[in-house]
Scaffold this active site. Structure first.
Site: not given
Ligand code: ADP
Length: 171
Positions: A43, A99, A137, A19
């Site tokens: 979630k 990803r 995460s 992130h």
């Molecule tokens: P959500 O529940 O909205 O998917 P996340 O916190 O899981 O929220 O992810 C938020 C955004 O960050 C999403 O677009 C996800 O694809 C991106 N993201 C999460 N981990 C990574 C990573 N390792 N590299 C790039 N983008 C990421």
């Protein structure tokens, strides 16, 4: 001229280096980047929205200190429809990270739905950095549950918060 406000929404449960990479790169793409922490009860997040927002704020403060040029990155929390929140914040685009293939279908659907709800709001994607493309995460939480070292995936204060949260849960 009107400002280009970008929203980077997510659950951030918890914030990872993946992130952070998107925040740092996204901050260079417009006049203002707002990291929007979503309530996302669907979630069943481990951390409350307040805790998740505080952890993001601490890292963003560090990013803002390091990046003196331009406007600082803001962190806000929201519940409800992302498109409503984005409109309320005057955003012109949504930023998401991608990803590999696993994210594609979900992100494609969400971008299409948001486009239908609010036609002028574009979703743009940044490809995950090579070193972070496998960081999620969900996996970080799994590693932490079994006492594994998560410090290469998340900042120190997030690692500490994870340890504490899991200790409290098991108490
Ligand atoms: P959500 O529940 O909205 O998917 P996340 O916190 O899981 O929220 O992810 C938020 C955004 O960050 C999403 O677009 C996800 O694809 C991106 N993201 C999460 N981990 C990574 C990573 N390792 N590299 C790039 N983008 C990421």
């Amino acid at each position: 001229m009107s400002q280009k406000v970008i929203i980077y929404p997510g659950t951030f449960d918890p914030l990872t280096y993946g992130h952070i990479d998107i925040i740092e790169r996204g901050a260079q793409l417009g006049d203002q980047l707002i990291v929007a922490v979503s309530l996302n009860l669907g979630k069943q997040p481990l951390f409350s929205i307040e805790e998740r927002t505080e952890l993001v704020k601490a890292e963003v403060a560090r990013i803002n200190d390091a990046n003196k040029r331009g406007l600082p990155v803001l962190v806000k929390s929201f519940s409800g429809l992302l498109t409503d929140f984005a409109t309320q914040q005057g955003a012109t685009s949504i930023l998401r990270g991608l990803r590999a293939v696993a994210d594609f279908e979900y992100e494609f659907q969400m971008a299409s739905i948001n486009k239908r709800l609010h036609g002028e709001l574009e979703t743009m994607f940044l490809m995950a950095a090579e070193q972070q493309h496998f960081v999620a995460s969900r996996f970080v939480k799994e590693v932490a549950v079994f006492g594994g070292d998560v410090t290469s995936f998340v900042p120190d204060n997030v690692a500490k918060a994870l340890k504490q949260k899991l200790a409290n849960k098991n108490a």
